[in-house]
Design a protein around this motif. Structure first.
Motif, PDB file in Angstrom:
ATOM      1  N   VAL A  20       0.836  -1.205   0.000  1.00 37.39           N
ATOM      2  CA  VAL A  20       0.000   0.000   0.000  1.00 37.39           C
ATOM      3  C   VAL A  20       0.871   1.256   0.000  1.00 37.39           C
ATOM      4  CG1 VAL A  20      -1.704   1.324   1.316  1.00 37.39           C
ATOM      5  CG2 VAL A  20      -1.993  -1.142   1.029  1.00 37.39           C
ATOM      6  N   ALA A  21       1.934   1.268   0.796  1.00 41.69           N
ATOM      7  CA  ALA A  21       2.842   2.429   0.813  1.00 41.69           C
ATOM      8  C   ALA A  21       3.482   2.620  -0.556  1.00 41.69           C
ATOM      9  CB  ALA A  21       3.910   2.249   1.886  1.00 41.69           C
ATOM     10  N   ALA A  22       3.884   1.540  -1.192  1.00 44.68           N
ATOM     11  CA  ALA A  22       4.501   1.633  -2.525  1.00 44.68           C
ATOM     12  C   ALA A  22       3.506   2.181  -3.548  1.00 44.68           C
ATOM     13  CB  ALA A  22       5.015   0.262  -2.964  1.00 44.68           C
ATOM     14  N   GLU A  23       2.254   1.746  -3.475  1.00 41.99           N
ATOM     15  CA  GLU A  23       1.227   2.257  -4.390  1.00 41.99           C
ATOM     16  C   GLU A  23       1.044   3.761  -4.217  1.00 41.99           C
ATOM     17  OE1 GLU A  23      -0.896   1.039  -6.960  1.00 41.99           O
ATOM     18  OE2 GLU A  23       0.666  -0.490  -6.928  1.00 41.99           O
ATOM     19  N   ARG A  24       1.056   4.250  -2.972  1.00 43.25           N
ATOM     20  CA  ARG A  24       0.908   5.686  -2.721  1.00 43.25           C
ATOM     21  C   ARG A  24       2.058   6.433  -3.367  1.00 43.25           C
ATOM     22  NH1 ARG A  24      -2.025   3.552  -2.335  1.00 43.25           N
ATOM     23  NH2 ARG A  24      -2.425   4.879  -4.058  1.00 43.25           N
ATOM     24  N   ASN A  25       3.269   5.964  -3.116  1.00 43.51           N
ATOM     25  CA  ASN A  25       4.449   6.636  -3.668  1.00 43.51           C
ATOM     26  C   ASN A  25       4.462   6.563  -5.186  1.00 43.51           C
ATOM     27  OD1 ASN A  25       5.660   7.559  -1.219  1.00 43.51           O
ATOM     28  ND2 ASN A  25       6.210   5.453  -0.768  1.00 43.51           N
ATOM     29  N   LYS A  26       4.097   5.435  -5.750  1.00 41.41           N
ATOM     30  CA  LYS A  26       4.052   5.266  -7.206  1.00 41.41           C
ATOM     31  C   LYS A  26       3.085   6.261  -7.853  1.00 41.41           C
ATOM     32  CE  LYS A  26       1.774   1.840  -9.355  1.00 41.41           C
ATOM     33  NZ  LYS A  26       1.432   0.460  -9.736  1.00 41.41           N
ATOM     34  N   ARG A  27       2.017   6.593  -7.163  1.00 42.57           N
ATOM     35  CA  ARG A  27       0.991   7.473  -7.697  1.00 42.57           C
ATOM     36  C   ARG A  27       1.248   8.943  -7.393  1.00 42.57           C
ATOM     37  NH1 ARG A  27      -3.810   4.277  -8.796  1.00 42.57           N
ATOM     38  NH2 ARG A  27      -3.293   2.107  -8.383  1.00 42.57           N
ATOM     39  N   GLY A  28       2.376   9.255  -6.774  1.00 41.79           N
ATOM     40  CA  GLY A  28       2.760  10.647  -6.590  1.00 41.79           C
ATOM     41  C   GLY A  28       2.495  11.233  -5.220  1.00 41.79           C
ATOM     42  N   ALA A  29       2.110  10.419  -4.264  1.00 37.85           N
ATOM     43  CA  ALA A  29       1.917  10.905  -2.892  1.00 37.85           C
ATOM     44  C   ALA A  29       3.075  10.400  -2.047  1.00 37.85           C
ATOM     45  CB  ALA A  29       0.587  10.397  -2.344  1.00 37.85           C
ATOM     46  N   PHE A  30       3.149  10.867  -0.850  1.00 39.40           N
ATOM     47  CA  PHE A  30       4.157  10.390   0.094  1.00 39.40           C
ATOM     48  C   PHE A  30       3.476   9.454   1.076  1.00 39.40           C
ATOM     49  CE2 PHE A  30       5.709  14.632  -1.141  1.00 39.40           C
ATOM     50  CZ  PHE A  30       6.915  14.243  -1.695  1.00 39.40           C
ATOM     51  N   ALA A  31       4.133   8.369   1.405  1.00 37.74           N
ATOM     52  CA  ALA A  31       3.563   7.428   2.366  1.00 37.74           C
ATOM     53  C   ALA A  31       4.676   6.739   3.132  1.00 37.74           C
ATOM     54  CB  ALA A  31       2.714   6.384   1.650  1.00 37.74           C
ATOM     55  N   VAL A  32       4.444   6.556   4.410  1.00 37.52           N
ATOM     56  CA  VAL A  32       5.394   5.827   5.246  1.00 37.52           C
ATOM     57  C   VAL A  32       4.617   4.848   6.110  1.00 37.52           C
ATOM     58  CG1 VAL A  32       7.145   7.637   5.318  1.00 37.52           C
ATOM     59  CG2 VAL A  32       5.364   7.597   7.048  1.00 37.52           C
ATOM     60  N   THR A  33       5.206   3.683   6.310  1.00 32.29           N
ATOM     61  CA  THR A  33       4.611   2.744   7.253  1.00 32.29           C
ATOM     62  C   THR A  33       4.996   3.202   8.650  1.00 32.29           C
ATOM     63  OG1 THR A  33       6.514   1.268   7.093  1.00 32.29           O
ATOM     64  CG2 THR A  33       4.653   0.809   5.622  1.00 32.29           C
ATOM     65  N   VAL A  34       4.128   2.929   9.588  1.00 30.99           N
ATOM     66  CA  VAL A  34       4.350   3.342  10.967  1.00 30.99           C
ATOM     67  C   VAL A  34       5.150   2.251  11.668  1.00 30.99           C
ATOM     68  CG1 VAL A  34       3.248   3.924  13.141  1.00 30.99           C
ATOM     69  CG2 VAL A  34       2.235   4.688  10.988  1.00 30.99           C
ATOM     70  N   ALA A  35       6.322   2.614  12.150  1.00 33.31           N
ATOM     71  CA  ALA A  35       7.162   1.652  12.872  1.00 33.31           C
ATOM     72  C   ALA A  35       6.536   1.371  14.225  1.00 33.31           C
ATOM     73  CB  ALA A  35       8.568   2.203  13.045  1.00 33.31           C
ATOM     74  N   GLY A  36       6.615   0.137  14.638  1.00 33.16           N
ATOM     75  CA  GLY A  36       6.029  -0.220  15.924  1.00 33.16           C
ATOM     76  C   GLY A  36       4.554  -0.510  15.760  1.00 33.16           C
ATOM     77  N   ASN A  37       3.847  -0.393  16.830  1.00 31.44           N
ATOM     78  CA  ASN A  37       2.433  -0.746  16.810  1.00 31.44           C
ATOM     79  C   ASN A  37       1.586   0.443  17.233  1.00 31.44           C
ATOM     80  OD1 ASN A  37       0.092  -2.163  16.650  1.00 31.44           O
ATOM     81  ND2 ASN A  37       0.399  -3.324  18.521  1.00 31.44           N
ATOM     82  N   MET A  38       1.253   1.300  16.281  1.00 31.74           N
ATOM     83  CA  MET A  38       0.374   2.434  16.550  1.00 31.74           C
ATOM     84  C   MET A  38      -1.063   1.943  16.363  1.00 31.74           C
ATOM     85  SD  MET A  38       0.312   6.132  14.721  1.00 31.74           S
ATOM     86  CE  MET A  38       1.067   7.231  15.885  1.00 31.74           C
ATOM     87  N   PRO A  39      -1.889   2.030  17.370  1.00 35.97           N
ATOM     88  CA  PRO A  39      -3.241   1.489  17.251  1.00 35.97           C
ATOM     89  C   PRO A  39      -4.006   2.081  16.068  1.00 35.97           C
ATOM     90  CG  PRO A  39      -2.776   2.107  19.518  1.00 35.97           C
ATOM     91  CD  PRO A  39      -1.637   2.610  18.683  1.00 35.97           C
ATOM     92  N   LYS A  40      -4.508   1.205  15.223  1.00 36.43           N
ATOM     93  CA  LYS A  40      -5.412   1.534  14.118  1.00 36.43           C
ATOM     94  C   LYS A  40      -4.795   2.363  12.998  1.00 36.43           C
ATOM     95  CE  LYS A  40      -9.150   1.108  17.291  1.00 36.43           C
ATOM     96  NZ  LYS A  40      -9.851   1.727  18.320  1.00 36.43           N
ATOM     97  N   ILE A  41      -3.482   2.568  13.009  1.00 35.75           N
ATOM     98  CA  ILE A  41      -2.817   3.277  11.910  1.00 35.75           C
ATOM     99  C   ILE A  41      -1.575   2.491  11.502  1.00 35.75           C
ATOM    100  CG2 ILE A  41      -1.648   5.391  11.170  1.00 35.75           C
ATOM    101  CD1 ILE A  41      -3.349   6.915  13.216  1.00 35.75           C
TER     102      ILE A  41
END
Length: 158
Positions: A20-41
């Motif tokens: 999903v993060a790669a798809e966001r970046n491929k389409r021209g947005a910025f996306a990062v996965t959240v390190a650790g365990n952030m509830p619901k994100i």
């Protein structure tokens, strides 16, 4: 040498998040996965000028018909004019099939889980059969069909 049993649950979940993060970046947005365990994100994404940020929870499966979720936090909800929280359902498929995605506004999935669960309880006299205390909820692909490949609803692409 031990025979591999395939990907673990954690590997499948992580693969979905990275996809999903790669798809966001491929389409021209910025996306990062959240390190650790952030509830619901699982992913935070924004448009190029950082004027809109969205928060994504990823549900991933490798096959089969259903994703696993919970009735916890489900409730009757109405559309939000400017939703910033989304669930992305990913079916990784097998190694010969490209992943498929359904991008769903959080208000919609919470409402849908609530209504679907209430209908299920109504069929069974108001009590969940088997294990009345279970909060498990199964989500079939067919329920999400209107949201297939709806990356546009994130509102973060130029």
């Amino acid at each position: 040498m031990a025979e591999s049993r395939g990907s673990s649950i954690q590997q499948v979940a992580q693969a979905g998040e990275y996809f999903v993060a790669a798809e966001r970046n491929k389409r021209g947005a910025f996306a990062v996965t959240v390190a650790g365990n952030m509830p619901k994100i699982d992913i935070i994404a924004s448009n190029c000028d950082d004027s809109r940020t969205v928060y994504i929870q990823v549900k991933t499966k490798r096959g089969g018909k259903n994703w696993h979720s919970s009735i916890v936090d489900s409730q009757p909800m109405s559309p939000k004019a400017d939703e910033t929280h989304f669930w992305v359902f990913v079916n990784l498929g097998d190694t010969n099939t490209p992943p498929r995605c359904w991008i769903v506004p959080e208000w919609w999935i919470k409402d849908n889980i609530y209504k679907t669960h209430q209908a299920y309880l109504n069929k069974h006299g108001g009590i969940r059969p088997g294990n009345p205390d279970s909060t498990h909820h199964s989500i079939d692909e067919r329920r999400l069909e209107q949201w297939k490949d709806r990356w546009d609803i994130l509102g973060i692409f130029g």
